[in-house]
Write a protein that holds these residues in place. Structure first.
Motif, PDB file in Angstrom:
ATOM      1  N   THR A   3       0.835  -1.191   0.000  1.00  0.00           N
ATOM      2  CA  THR A   3       0.000   0.000   0.000  1.00  0.00           C
ATOM      3  C   THR A   3       0.874   1.246   0.000  1.00  0.00           C
ATOM      4  OG1 THR A   3      -1.634   1.283   1.240  1.00  0.00           O
ATOM      5  CG2 THR A   3      -0.249  -0.215   2.516  1.00  0.00           C
ATOM      6  N   SER A  18      -0.656   4.423  -0.385  1.00  0.00           N
ATOM      7  CA  SER A  18      -1.460   5.595  -0.067  1.00  0.00           C
ATOM      8  C   SER A  18      -2.281   5.452   1.205  1.00  0.00           C
ATOM      9  CB  SER A  18      -2.418   5.902  -1.237  1.00  0.00           C
ATOM     10  OG  SER A  18      -3.243   4.781  -1.517  1.00  0.00           O
ATOM     11  N   GLU A  19      -2.511   4.229   1.678  1.00  0.00           N
ATOM     12  CA  GLU A  19      -3.288   4.001   2.879  1.00  0.00           C
ATOM     13  C   GLU A  19      -2.459   3.259   3.905  1.00  0.00           C
ATOM     14  OE1 GLU A  19      -6.616   1.852   1.084  1.00  0.00           O
ATOM     15  OE2 GLU A  19      -7.888   3.566   1.570  1.00  0.00           O
ATOM     16  N   THR A  20      -2.820   3.438   5.170  1.00  0.00           N
ATOM     17  CA  THR A  20      -2.125   2.709   6.229  1.00  0.00           C
ATOM     18  C   THR A  20      -2.673   1.289   6.309  1.00  0.00           C
ATOM     19  OG1 THR A  20      -3.712   3.331   7.944  1.00  0.00           O
ATOM     20  CG2 THR A  20      -1.876   4.852   7.526  1.00  0.00           C
ATOM     21  N   GLU A  21      -1.930   0.435   7.005  1.00  0.00           N
ATOM     22  CA  GLU A  21      -2.383  -0.942   7.177  1.00  0.00           C
ATOM     23  C   GLU A  21      -3.710  -0.996   7.919  1.00  0.00           C
ATOM     24  OE1 GLU A  21      -0.933  -5.166   9.222  1.00  0.00           O
ATOM     25  OE2 GLU A  21       0.532  -3.558   8.839  1.00  0.00           O
ATOM     26  N   ASN A  22      -3.896  -0.093   8.893  1.00  0.00           N
ATOM     27  CA  ASN A  22      -5.162  -0.072   9.636  1.00  0.00           C
ATOM     28  C   ASN A  22      -6.327   0.272   8.722  1.00  0.00           C
ATOM     29  OD1 ASN A  22      -3.952  -0.742  12.062  1.00  0.00           O
ATOM     30  ND2 ASN A  22      -3.653   1.390  12.703  1.00  0.00           N
ATOM     31  N   GLU A  23      -6.102   1.208   7.798  1.00  0.00           N
ATOM     32  CA  GLU A  23      -7.160   1.561   6.863  1.00  0.00           C
ATOM     33  C   GLU A  23      -7.497   0.397   5.940  1.00  0.00           C
ATOM     34  OE1 GLU A  23      -6.682   6.350   6.142  1.00  0.00           O
ATOM     35  OE2 GLU A  23      -5.165   5.012   5.277  1.00  0.00           O
ATOM     36  N   GLU A  34       3.491  -1.292   4.231  1.00  0.00           N
ATOM     37  CA  GLU A  34       3.210   0.129   4.071  1.00  0.00           C
ATOM     38  C   GLU A  34       4.421   0.815   3.469  1.00  0.00           C
ATOM     39  OE1 GLU A  34       1.874   2.437   7.362  1.00  0.00           O
ATOM     40  OE2 GLU A  34       0.610   0.842   8.141  1.00  0.00           O
ATOM     41  N   ILE A  36       4.264   4.345   2.786  1.00  0.00           N
ATOM     42  CA  ILE A  36       3.805   5.728   2.818  1.00  0.00           C
ATOM     43  C   ILE A  36       4.973   6.617   3.236  1.00  0.00           C
ATOM     44  CG2 ILE A  36       2.188   7.336   3.902  1.00  0.00           C
ATOM     45  CD1 ILE A  36       0.308   4.993   4.303  1.00  0.00           C
ATOM     46  N   SER A  94       7.344   9.321   4.964  1.00  0.00           N
ATOM     47  CA  SER A  94       7.340   9.873   6.313  1.00  0.00           C
ATOM     48  C   SER A  94       6.954  11.348   6.276  1.00  0.00           C
ATOM     49  CB  SER A  94       8.720   9.711   6.945  1.00  0.00           C
ATOM     50  OG  SER A  94       9.658  10.483   6.222  1.00  0.00           O
TER      51      SER A  94
END
Length: 503
Positions: A69, A71-76, A95, A97, A99
């Motif tokens: 991913t 653009s999104e976090t793992e939680n999302e 992830e 993404i 920093s």
């Protein structure tokens, strides 16, 4: 269907199923493994959902899989999976993404290393995970982030090509997701990919949004071309491949299906035949739906399966009306011999409706399909330009399957010679039953006649038609009248007529 080219006769590895039955059908079984594919679509079209189903299918078969991913976090990502009731156990999520510091304007280093190398630091990190996990399926979500961070189109294209080369020989099937937010579509990325699937989200003037997909390319495979409707439900994408009647050819079935009313069967030369379509046409209130339900109820009482698709009234209303005329449709529904499905005009897509008919035929072995009505069918999808062509394809498919199809068409107006049908499907039907009002003795009465019947003899008389005394009643031929079909008949006193003989 699109034509394949360069097909090899050597044995090929098993296809990589996508986890979406309809999409696998469109793709002629699934994806060719160990290749790179591009899935394009605007935000909200279902790309991430499709990708998750693809990975979960791999997990189901014990394959190691990786979700990258950007653009999104793992939680999302996990929250999206929960809305579908999925567990992502077995899927490695990475992830990538940037920093907070890397997003500062004066930061010397972006997500990609600035030196002139084929792969940036992000790609190197991903490849390190690939070496460690050795996945057979990988998803990159999404390319728009890579495009923005690459800085210029040349570097972006070089990185995509290098990414493809880096997976060559790794026995890995790769899905690249692109949300098309970068302006002009990059056709060079399409040329690099082994296959391209385009997802579209449409916004009709009324009702909820509709979605459709198209396979833009798929090297070496005779895929099912054109647009295919799909819907996102809890549990993932459902794809409805468009119908190709020629794929279902088989021998005809000549079994006659009687209505259960002797006089109507006499008019039809014994009944309607399996593998044919019958149009019941007439003004509102003449008994079209009731007559169609009588055919369906009689077939269900014989133990055959019947499917009714109702646009214009609720199933409860239909069942109650028919019960008053001695037809216990509710009994047949409970026995499993009949399905009555109400179609929501604001939610229907042509592909989903066609799939429901295919399921009735192929999963439930329906011998009779009733569509009530053609007016509701067309009015439910006013933005569709080719519904008559789709209807023709559907009738050909049902005929090839040996199904008796009953269509109901309502005329505009009640009495008179200027009555017209907003849907001209008469040329599609093998038989046409006409119901009309007519005036006689200061009463409004109803008449029934069969004006067309392909392939067999039928009675050409006009009979009176009644719904009274708890049953359907059909009288003897109306020989004493002339001009019944005009709605305002007169006594026939010509020499040799019934009235002339009795006067």
């Amino acid at each position: 269907m699109s034509q394949s080219s360069g097909l090899s006769s050597s044995p090929s590895p098993a296809l990589a199923k996508t986890g979406i039955a309809g999409l696998d059908d469109v793709l002629s079984g699934g994806l060719t493994p160990h290749r790179l594919y591009l899935v394009e679509g605007m935000p909200g079209s279902g790309k991430t959902t499709l990708a998750m189903q693809f990975l979960l299918e791999g997990v189901k078969h014990g394959e190691p899989v990786l979700y990258v991913t950007l653009s999104e976090t793992e939680n999302e990502v996990r929250a999206v999976a929960q809305t579908h009731g999925w567990s992502l156990d077995g899927i490695t999520i990475t992830e990538m993404i940037p920093s907070e510091g890397s997003l500062q304007p004066d930061e010397q280093y972006t997500l990609f290393h600035p030196s002139e190398i084929e792969l940036g630091q992000t790609i190197k990190s991903i490849l390190a995970d690939v070496e460690r996990i050795k996945p057979t399926r990988i998803v990159f979500d999404s390319l728009s982030e890579l495009r923005l961070l690459a800085g210029n189109p040349l570097r972006y294209r070089r990185q995509i090509l290098a990414l493809k080369q880096s997976f060559s020989g790794r026995n890995c099937t790769v899905l690249l997701l692109d949300d098309l937010t970068g302006g002009d579509r990059d056709l060079q990325v399409q040329s690099i990919a082994h296959g391209v699937v385009l997802l579209e989200k449409l916004h009709p003037e009324y009702g909820s949004e509709r979605r459709r997909l198209r396979v833009v390319k798929f090297r070496g495979v005779a895929f099912r071309g054109g647009f295919h409707d799909y819907r996102i439900r809890r549990g993932g994408l459902e794809v409805y491949p468009h119908l190709v009647a020629g794929e279902s050819r088989r021998g005809g079935i000549n079994e006659k299906l009687p209505s259960g009313v002797a006089e109507i069967d006499d008019l039809l030369g014994g009944g309607i035949e399996r593998g044919t379509s019958t149009l019941i046409s007439g003004a509102a209130g003449t008994g079209k739906s009731t007559l169609a339900a009588k055919f369906g109820n009689t077939a269900a009482e014989r133990g055959q399966h019947v499917a009714m698709f109702v646009f214009d009234e609720s199933p409860n209303t239909l069942i109650a009306r028919c019960a008053a005329l001695g037809m216990d449709l509710n009994k047949q529904v409970k026995a499993g011999n009949m399905i009555i499905r109400q179609v929501d005009p604001a939610e229907l897509s042509p592909g989903e409706f066609t799939q429901a008919i295919r399921d009735a035929v192929e999963k439930h072995q329906a011998t009779t399909i009733i569509l009530d009505s053609l007016n509701g069918y067309l009015n439910a999808m006013p933005g569709e330009r080719f519904l008559i062509i789709q209807l023709h394809e559907m009738l050909m498919y049902l005929g090839n399957k040996g199904v008796a199809t009953i269509l109901i068409g309502a005329h505009q107006g009640l009495i008179g010679s200027q009555m017209v049908s907003p849907v001209d499907a008469s040329y599609l039907a093998d038989a046409i039953i006409l119901l009309r009002y007519f005036e006689a003795h200061a009463e409004v009465r109803q008449a029934i006649s069969v004006v067309k019947k392909r392939g067999s003899e039928h009675e050409r008389t006009i009979r009176e038609f009644k719904l009274s005394d708890g049953r359907i009643q059909v009288g003897p031929p109306l020989k004493e009248f002339r001009g019944v079909l005009t709605g305002v008949p007169s006594y026939d006193t010509t020499p040799g007529s019934e009235n002339a003989r009795t006067s």
